[in-house]
Scaffold this active site. Structure first.
Site, PDB file in Angstrom:
ATOM      1  N   ASP A  81      -2.287  10.292  -4.469  1.00 53.77           N
ATOM      2  CA  ASP A  81      -2.912  10.085  -5.686  1.00 53.77           C
ATOM      3  C   ASP A  81      -4.583  10.296  -5.444  1.00 53.77           C
ATOM      4  O   ASP A  81      -5.145   9.592  -4.439  1.00 53.77           O
ATOM      5  CB  ASP A  81      -2.903   9.044  -6.259  1.00 53.77           C
ATOM      6  CG  ASP A  81      -3.119   8.823  -7.704  1.00 53.77           C
ATOM      7  OD1 ASP A  81      -3.351   9.816  -8.517  1.00 53.77           O
ATOM      8  OD2 ASP A  81      -3.536   7.504  -8.209  1.00 53.77           O
ATOM      9  N   ASP A 103      -7.994  15.641  -5.973  1.00 53.75           N
ATOM     10  CA  ASP A 103      -9.016  15.750  -6.923  1.00 53.75           C
ATOM     11  C   ASP A 103     -10.381  15.997  -6.773  1.00 53.75           C
ATOM     12  O   ASP A 103     -11.228  15.139  -5.722  1.00 53.75           O
ATOM     13  CB  ASP A 103      -8.910  14.054  -7.362  1.00 53.75           C
ATOM     14  CG  ASP A 103      -9.810  13.715  -8.603  1.00 53.75           C
ATOM     15  OD1 ASP A 103     -10.484  14.820  -9.026  1.00 53.75           O
ATOM     16  OD2 ASP A 103     -10.170  12.666  -8.835  1.00 53.75           O
TER      17      ASP A 103
HETATM   18  P1  13P Z   1      -5.151   2.652 -14.668  1.00 50.77           P
HETATM   19  O1  13P Z   1      -5.393   1.850 -13.576  1.00 50.77           O
HETATM   20  O2  13P Z   1      -5.801   2.582 -15.699  1.00 50.77           O
HETATM   21  O3  13P Z   1      -3.727   2.211 -15.055  1.00 50.77           O
HETATM   22  O4  13P Z   1      -4.864   4.099 -14.039  1.00 50.77           O
HETATM   23  C1  13P Z   1      -4.185   4.299 -12.805  1.00 50.77           C
HETATM   24  C2  13P Z   1      -4.518   5.815 -12.445  1.00 50.77           C
HETATM   25  O5  13P Z   1      -4.888   6.582 -13.126  1.00 50.77           O
HETATM   26  C3  13P Z   1      -4.209   6.308 -11.139  1.00 50.77           C
HETATM   27  O6  13P Z   1      -4.561   7.475 -10.729  1.00 50.77           O
END
Ligand code: 13P
Length: 284
Positions: A81, A103
């Site tokens: 991520d 990203d």
């Molecule tokens: P939140 O922490 O606001 O739930 O978002 C998580 C996120 O977008 C991780 O990429």
């Protein structure tokens, strides 16, 4: 079992649900996410964000994520991520992740596209899917950096740019800015549903929601209806475990068993995720 990002997103669109993509930087979060997926027999995405490296490195927590996913009865994707560089995505693939987000959304358009193309070429060698981001979302993915809690419309994803970006990069899914923010909301989110519909139509790929914490049931459902297929979620699950531990300590200040706290944290995250999947997948 491991499934691909594409398989998870196809499931979402065929069944009109949103796939929960949960950041699992600690073992408690990870266990809770896997158990939730197994309990409901739903596809779910386990993910590790580069910003969570100080909690656990991808080389430490990553192999555990991959192993639990492989031996699980639930269909799971293991996803990098917010990878901020080619090298970080490669580190994820090297430990067995089968999907990644690059990203580069804070870079100028051409640089974002060039880096995304490079990551897609790498992922294609393995047959893995790639998510990229266009448009800027306030707040930090680990919830640490205070955003204003509100989004800025000037940073919303431009549908025409998104169309050419997806065409020229070959990404599997696109993270877009349409009104959510990372972390806690300090004001009501102002979601642009028509923008989601336009982005889904113009790009031809599923839309990813970042900052999935803190929306109402109907907001989640409307976003899914408009074309969001992956919902990134972290802060509120982490907050739920913290509050459960805090309450326990207030009730039993004499306790000295740390593992009691980790068990309580796992259960609290599981309860929080149960609520979430109840909404996203229509399960309860
Ligand atoms: P939140 O922490 O606001 O739930 O978002 C998580 C996120 O977008 C991780 O990429």
């Amino acid at each position: 079992m491991l499934i691909s990002l594409k398989e998870a997103l196809d499931y979402a669109e065929q069944n009109k649900v949103g796939i929960a993509a949960i950041n699992t930087p600690t073992y408690e979060m990870l266990l809770a996410a896997v158990r939730t997926a197994e309990q409901h027999n739903i596809p779910l995405i386990l993910q590790h964000a580069e910003v969570h490296e100080p909690i656990n490195t991808i080389e430490d927590i990553g192999p555990v994520m991959v192993e639990l996913a492989k031996r699980s009865t639930a269909p799971l994707v293991v996803h990098v991520d917010h990878g901020e560089s080619y090298d970080y995505v490669k580190r994820g693939f090297d430990v067995g992740f089968n999907s990644a987000m690059i990203d580069a959304s804070r870079l100028p358009y051409d640089d974002n596209l060039a880096l995304t193309q490079k990551v897609v070429a790498l992922a294609n060698e393995y047959g893995y899917g790639v998510e990229a981001e266009l448009g800027v979302m306030p707040g930090r993915e680990d919830g640490s950096q205070a955003s204003t809690g509100t989004s800025n419309e000037t940073l919303y994803t431009d549908p025409d740019l998104a169309q050419s970006f997806v065409r020229d990069s070959g990404v599997t899914a696109l993270a877009c800015s349409f009104g959510t923010v990372h972390g806690l909301y300090k004001a009501e989110p102002n979601l642009n549903y028509n923008l989601i519909s336009t982005l889904r139509e113009k790009t031809g790929v599923p839309i990813v929601m970042h900052g999935g914490s803190g929306l109402t049931d109907s907001e989640y459902r409307e976003c899914i209806k408009r074309g969001v297929a992956k919902i990134n979620y972290y802060t509120y699950a982490d907050k739920a475990s913290f509050e459960a531990v805090q309450n326990y300590l207030a009730e039993k200040p004499e306790t000295f068993i740390f593992s009691d706290l980790t068990t309580i944290a796992t259960k609290a995250v599981q309860q929080n995720l149960n609520n979430l999947v109840g909404i996203l997948y229509g399960k309860s």
